[in-house]
Design a protein around this motif. Sequence first.
Motif, PDB file in Angstrom:
ATOM      1  N   GLY A 156       0.814  -1.209   0.000  1.00  0.00           N
ATOM      2  CA  GLY A 156       0.000   0.000   0.000  1.00  0.00           C
ATOM      3  C   GLY A 156       0.850   1.264   0.000  1.00  0.00           C
ATOM      4  O   GLY A 156       0.522   2.246  -0.665  1.00  0.00           O
ATOM      5  N   THR A 157       1.956   1.223   0.731  1.00  0.00           N
ATOM      6  CA  THR A 157       2.842   2.380   0.777  1.00  0.00           C
ATOM      7  C   THR A 157       3.550   2.580  -0.552  1.00  0.00           C
ATOM      8  O   THR A 157       3.773   3.714  -0.985  1.00  0.00           O
ATOM      9  CB  THR A 157       3.871   2.209   1.901  1.00  0.00           C
ATOM     10  N   ILE A 158       3.914   1.490  -1.222  1.00  0.00           N
ATOM     11  CA  ILE A 158       4.549   1.600  -2.530  1.00  0.00           C
ATOM     12  C   ILE A 158       3.628   2.330  -3.503  1.00  0.00           C
ATOM     13  O   ILE A 158       4.066   3.137  -4.319  1.00  0.00           O
ATOM     14  CB  ILE A 158       4.915   0.208  -3.074  1.00  0.00           C
ATOM     15  N   ILE A 159       2.334   2.059  -3.396  1.00  0.00           N
ATOM     16  CA  ILE A 159       1.364   2.715  -4.272  1.00  0.00           C
ATOM     17  C   ILE A 159       1.134   4.174  -3.865  1.00  0.00           C
ATOM     18  O   ILE A 159       1.139   5.074  -4.701  1.00  0.00           O
ATOM     19  CB  ILE A 159       0.024   1.958  -4.254  1.00  0.00           C
ATOM     20  N   GLY A 160       0.963   4.401  -2.561  1.00  0.00           N
ATOM     21  CA  GLY A 160       0.509   5.714  -2.115  1.00  0.00           C
ATOM     22  C   GLY A 160       1.576   6.710  -1.744  1.00  0.00           C
ATOM     23  O   GLY A 160       1.298   7.916  -1.700  1.00  0.00           O
ATOM     24  N   ALA A 161       2.806   6.261  -1.477  1.00  0.00           N
ATOM     25  CA  ALA A 161       3.823   7.192  -0.979  1.00  0.00           C
ATOM     26  C   ALA A 161       4.235   8.225  -2.012  1.00  0.00           C
ATOM     27  O   ALA A 161       4.782   9.268  -1.667  1.00  0.00           O
ATOM     28  CB  ALA A 161       5.053   6.416  -0.500  1.00  0.00           C
ATOM     29  N   ARG A 162       3.986   7.966  -3.288  1.00  0.00           N
ATOM     30  CA  ARG A 162       4.376   8.922  -4.329  1.00  0.00           C
ATOM     31  C   ARG A 162       3.576  10.227  -4.239  1.00  0.00           C
ATOM     32  O   ARG A 162       3.956  11.225  -4.837  1.00  0.00           O
ATOM     33  CB  ARG A 162       4.186   8.289  -5.712  1.00  0.00           C
ATOM     34  N   PHE A 163       2.494  10.211  -3.492  1.00  0.00           N
ATOM     35  CA  PHE A 163       1.709  11.431  -3.324  1.00  0.00           C
ATOM     36  C   PHE A 163       2.278  12.321  -2.227  1.00  0.00           C
ATOM     37  O   PHE A 163       1.796  13.434  -2.019  1.00  0.00           O
ATOM     38  CB  PHE A 163       0.254  11.081  -3.005  1.00  0.00           C
TER      39      PHE A 163
END
Length: 203
Positions: free
Chosen positions: A107-114
């Motif tokens: 989940g962090t791999i997906i969302g951390a880019r924000f």
Amino acid sequence: MDFGSADSWGAAIYFWIIPLVLGDAIFPLVPSEMVVITGGALSADGRANIFLVLLLAAVASWIGDMVVFQLFRRRLSHSLDRWRWGRRVHRGIREAIARAGRTTTYGTIIGARFIPGGRLATSAAAGIASVSVRGFSLCAGLGAILWACWLGGLGYFTGSATRLPFWASSLIGVALGLLVGAAVGIIATRRRGNRSRVDEPPA
């Protein structure tokens, strides 16, 4: 190139997206968000194709994440220390990881880019933790699509809603994006201690 001309930007925006989004994978200060938002604003003005803007942004984002991931997964980061600029980059990456935390959840791999700097920190941390290539690739691809749609859509929305010159709509979109990113960063920081790990244990 006339930087105030929508026609000039409409013709060049596609060539700016790929290098800036790729560069943002290693240098978080590169204004990749601004160029994608600008592409969306130009699309609202009929000067660019929104689908091509989103495609280029998503592909460049995914490639950049994979490069950083493989760099740290294969333990090649020490090669950066051969040059002064490489040592500065390596130090910046370590600082980004320290700020964002070494979480390797999908989940962090997906969302951390924000979150500002989160894309670099998460890709590097996932490489260090030896997350599976397939798992990281899929998550990075999904995150890249969501990221591109969010920023391109933000530029398109502000351009359509305000009907201001494309550069003004871009600045409004960037301001909104920064506010949302800051809010997400605060929430993620408060919840950092409560997270689940991916299946692969750290190497």
